[in-house]
Design an enzyme around this catalytic site. Structure first.
Site: not given
Lengths: 477, 485
Positions: B154, B79, B178
């Protein structure tokens, strides 16, 4: 009306740990801008603070020396405000659970002892430094140096117990002395390792209520502190006398103009939005560790001063001056170990040595005369090898070069002349050359003798034993 | 099955048997990326040269005859809120569009030491604030099961990369769901470890007391393998737990006889779609068949989790994001008349609307006069929520719930209504508030879209979660499904 001042001080002390409070960057003063930094103290994204245990130890040490209670549970909080010298736009500080509270220190004012309360002592990180071209309002750009960002600080907040600018100055001096003794800070105001803000109000003498206070900033020396507070106290009295009201505000001391000026009002004050620092775990402080630190504290100035009165029989003034810094006190005691006449040692340290240090702007730790060398010089006087007057010359040479007193005396030919025959010859010569003065003396002018002795000293370049010269003149005339 | 759809442990076996080299593996994944990335937009930055050089290095190590570590040569996506030394790390925000960190996150360092090959940095909702990856400051990411739908967020980019075969495993971060929510939307495994199990050093903070890094993988075994690499104390993170790290693969045991599973009724009530309820009910039946004792239980303060979360997380974020001011790095707006004006212009233009919304919310919650009513009260609610879980765990080994109230929703569907968007994390938020481990695993499908179920464990009891998840996986086929793209 008679007014009295009510003053409380907020003092910031930089701790002299090797590394910063939350990262491994060096705390060294100076250095090219932004070289004493790392991702943590620069507030780069994703980095985390890790508490330097030495900071906690030093803060506890200072707190114990100031008679504070050490919290069993303490934590860090974030103080939020935007300023470009703060890498994260928040400062890691302590808010509602400070490390220590309820301490005090005693100050001497006009021979009386006054106990000044210490509300709290907490740890926080220092900010960086902005460098403006010109003033902050007119500069086209500002440069920022983060070398100081993250240097450990303790903030020491006093009770509003101080009643005059002089007391405030004495409190600061005493605080500095105690902190220096503990070895946790240099406390150099000129380098910013000791800083102070003051809360000031005035009230009719004897009134139990506090007046409206102002906060004074930017006082960069002990002298500035006393001057600024004197100005501010008088300003407030003048306002009240003219029927006005004090406005609660922050004011800055303008050293050049000798006045305090408004900086920001209460309404403009920041809302710091304190909240617990989630990147650090709360502190649970081990009592045994606190006691270990307490046991390792040196003899502090008050107790040391008392011992000097009792052990060395020194006058109170000497004891106060000699114990004002731990380095001076240690130097003094090292001298007395080699030369037990403490008063004589004290006279030399407080006299010639202090004067020379002042002239050359040196600290006692930079003094080239070792304590045993000073002791040896004093013994040379006792033995009659040099006179007290010559000793001053020898001392200056020792101060400049660090040489042994014996070597200086020998190399410069400063050994006192005690050969009675040799001096008697010079005495005869002086009498022969100054018949008028001799006559004056015989007529009862005692002063004339001084001139004659002086001539002998001049002829021997000060090396003649003055007592012997006196005796010979008196016998001859 | 295609190479790119194998699990990390299957790929490891191929490497061990010398059927494939790390370089070939790396190239195979880049071919896959080249084929599908235009449609998916999972990556913000692809580090092709670095990855190939790294893969060749691993091959040399393998040729030199060392033991091949479980993740050696395995293609990984991370990420883009995890700092990678020398590689742009943006948090999918314009304000960091040019930021190249001079250091790596601890999890990245550990992946590198384990021989993993990082292929690139994946898209996210800006600063991890969002549930659909539509809040990315650059572009949205698409769900490989239906390109019209969101991948969740996310960690949407990481979930898509794994689900679509653009990486074997990925790292994400989870502040309120997330990792788990996009894992559920994309039909893969997502583990949020116990707060403190994995170092946060180098994770660009959203809400420090809630953030955790964890794996997104195709099966439970891979999740355990990644945990073996990334978990453990880090001297650079004071909130990382001290003490020994277990071998997480030791918990991969097929058997849950007598295990007590609690199902909180608050997580199966209003707001949960019938299709999701149906899938979870079938999963529960399967677990019961495997010998688990299943009972309904209650977490009475659940309804306050969302409001408490949306005070605590934004409060911390308002402070964490204060450093993005244009002074030292990242984006700086032109034309500032003074420093305050520069701050305001930079932040106005650099941050997207959701980030600004949360900064304002958090600033307000911490302000004088509101602190007690909002932030402090939220902290008290957080304690009550923790106590709910403590009570439940006195009776149950794990808790089970849906991961999300519905399967993946359509792009744009919830953009205009932040509250609706926030509701998509309703099953996961409380687990972060309580600091507990949670895992989402594929539980079935509804109308062709994956549905995830969440297992919640006691603090540092990832082991039991992995055992239950592994047992379910060994006895079901859902995790074997792959999107047709």
């Amino acid at each position: 009306m008679d007014y009295e001042a009510v003053i409380g001080l907020e003092v910031h002390v930089e701790l002299k740990t090797k590394t910063k409070i939350f990262c491994p960057s060096t705390t060294e003063f100076g250095g090219a801008p932004n070289t004493h930094t790392c991702p943590v103290c620069l507030g780069l994204p994703g980095v985390l603070p890790v508490l330097n245990k030495k900071v906690l130890e030093y803060a506890i040490r200072a707190a114990l020396a100031l008679n504070c209670e050490i919290a069993e549970f303490s934590k860090f909080d974030r103080k939020n405000y935007y300023y470009p010298d703060m890498p994260k736009n928040y400062q890691i500080s302590q808010y509602d659970l400070p490390l220590a509270k309820n301490g005090y220190l005693d100050i001497e004012v006009d021979g009386r002892t006054r106990r000044i309360g210490i509300t709290r002592l907490h740890m926080e990180e220092d900010t960086g430094k902005l460098v403006h071209q010109g003033t902050i309002t007119t500069t086209p750009y500002s440069l920022v140096d983060y070398n100081r960002a993250g240097v450990p600080l303790i903030e020491i907040v006093s009770e509003p117990d101080l009643r005059s600018p002089e007391e405030a100055r004495i409190y600061m001096e005493k605080l500095r002395s105690i902190i220096q003794y503990t070895g946790v800070s240099d406390c150099k105001m000129e380098e910013g390792s000791l800083r102070c803000d003051a809360n000031v109000s005035v009230r009719p003498k004897g009134s139990p209520e506090f007046g409206t206070k102002t906060e004074i900033k930017n006082m960069n020396s002990f002298k500035a502190l006393q001057r600024a507070l004197s100005y501010e106290v008088q300003r407030q009295i003048d306002v009240l006398e003219e029927g006005g009201r004090i406005i609660q505000e922050t004011r800055t001391w303008d050293e050049g103009k000798g006045v305090t000026l408004p900086m920001r009002s209460k309404e403009e004050a920041h809302d710091y939005r304190y909240f617990p620092e989630p990147d650090l775990v709360p502190l649970v402080i081990d009592r045994r560790w606190v006691e270990e630190i307490r046991a390792s504290l040196p003899e502090l100035p008050d107790r040391r001063r008392q011992r000097y009165l009792e052990q060395f029989g020194l006058p109170a003034y000497d004891a106060s001056v000699l114990t004002s810094t731990i380095e001076l006190a240690e130097y003094f005691e090292a001298c007395t170990a080699h030369y037990p006449d403490a008063k004589t040692v004290s006279n030399w340290i407080m006299g010639d040595l202090s004067r020379l240090l002042n002239v050359h702007n040196l600290e006692i730790t930079q003094c080239r005369i070792r304590p045993e060398q000073l002791a040896r010089m004093l013994r040379l006087i006792d033995q009659g090898t040099i006179s007290g007057k010559i000793a001053k010359t020898v001392f200056e040479e020792m101060f400049a070069t660090g040489s042994d007193p014996e070597k200086i005396v020998k190399e410069k030919g400063l050994v006192q002349i005690t050969d009675e025959g040799a001096i008697a010859a010079i005495v005869e010569e002086v009498i022969a050359n100054h018949p008028k003065v001799v006559e004056d003396y015989r007529a009862g002018k005692e002063k004339a003798l001084g001139f004659l002795v002086g001539q002998v000293m001049k002829a021997t370049r000060g090396k003649a034993n003055p007592e012997l010269v006196n005796r010979l003149f008196k016998a001859r005339l | 099955m295609e190479l790119y759809y194998l699990t990390a442990h299957e790929l490891h076996d191929l490497l061990v048997d010398r059927q494939i080299t790390a370089e070939e593996l790396c190239r195979a994944f880049f071919e896959r990326i080249d084929a599908v990335e235009d449609k998916l937009k999972a990556f913000v930055t692809i580090t092709r040269e670095n990855a190939l050089a790294r893969a060749k290095e691993i091959d040399r190590q393998i040729a030199a005859g060392g033991q091949i570590a479980p993740l050696a040569g395995i293609p990984v996506a991370v990420k883009d809120n995890l700092c990678t030394e020398g590689v742009r790390t943006t948090c999918s925000s314009k304000i960091l569009y040019n930021f190249i960190p001079p250091y790596s996150a601890t999890v990245i360092t550990r992946l590198n030491q384990a021989g993993a090959v990082i292929l690139g940095k994946t898209n996210l909702d800006e600063f991890a604030m969002g549930s659909s990856t539509e809040n990315s400051g650059f572009f949205p990411t698409h769900n490989p099961w239906d390109l019209e739908r969101v991948p969740g967020g996310s960690s949407g980019g990481s979930a898509v990369a794994v689900a679509a075969g653009e990486a074997a495993v990925a790292l994400g971060s989870d502040t309120g769901g997330s990792i788990r929510q996009p894992a559920a939307f994309c039909g893969i495994v997502g583990l949020k470890p116990t707060y403190g199990a994995v170092s946060r050093f180098g994770l660009m903070a959203f809400a420090s007391s809630l953030d955790q890094i964890g794996p997104l993988t195709r099966d439970v075994t891979d999740a355990a393998l990644v945990m073996n690499v990334i978990a453990g104390h880090d001297p650079l993170d004071s909130t990382s737990a001290p003490g020994p790290v277990p071998d997480y693969t030791a918990y991969l045991q097929n058997g849950i006889k007598g295990l007590k599973i609690g199902v909180p009724k608050e997580y199966m009530g209003e707001g949960i779609s019938p299709a999701v309820k149906q899938v979870v009910a079938e999963a529960l039946a399967a677990l019961a068949d495997l010998g688990a004792q299943i009972e309904e239980t209650s977490l009475p303060h659940s309804e306050y989790a969302l409001p408490a979360y949306y005070l605590i997380a934004p409060a911390e974020a308002s402070s964490n994001l204060a450093r993005y001011d244009g002074v030292r790095y990242g984006y700086r707006a032109e034309g500032g008349t003074d420093v305050v004006d520069m701050f305001m212009k930079t932040r106005s233009l650099g941050f997207g609307p959701e980030v600004k919304r949360r900064i304002m919310l958090g600033t307000y919650a911490l302000s004088a006069g509101y602190y007690d009513a909002y932030y402090l009260k939220a902290l008290k609610v957080r304690t009550l929520i923790k106590q709910d879980f403590d009570r439940a765990f006195a009776s149950y080994d794990v808790l089970l719930s849906p991961t999300t109230p519905s399967p993946a929703f359509r792009q744009g569907e919830k953009v205009a209504d932040p509250l609706q968007m926030y509701m998509s994390d309703i099953c996961t938020l409380a687990i972060n508030l309580a600091g507990l481990p949670g895992i989402s695993i594929p539980a079935g499908f509804a109308d062709g879209l994956p549905v995830g179920m969440q297992l919640i464990g006691k603090p540092f009891d990832e082991g039991t979660l992995l055992r239950v998840a592994y047992t379910f996986e060994q006895n079901t086929e859902h995790h074997k499904a792959r999107p047709k793209i």
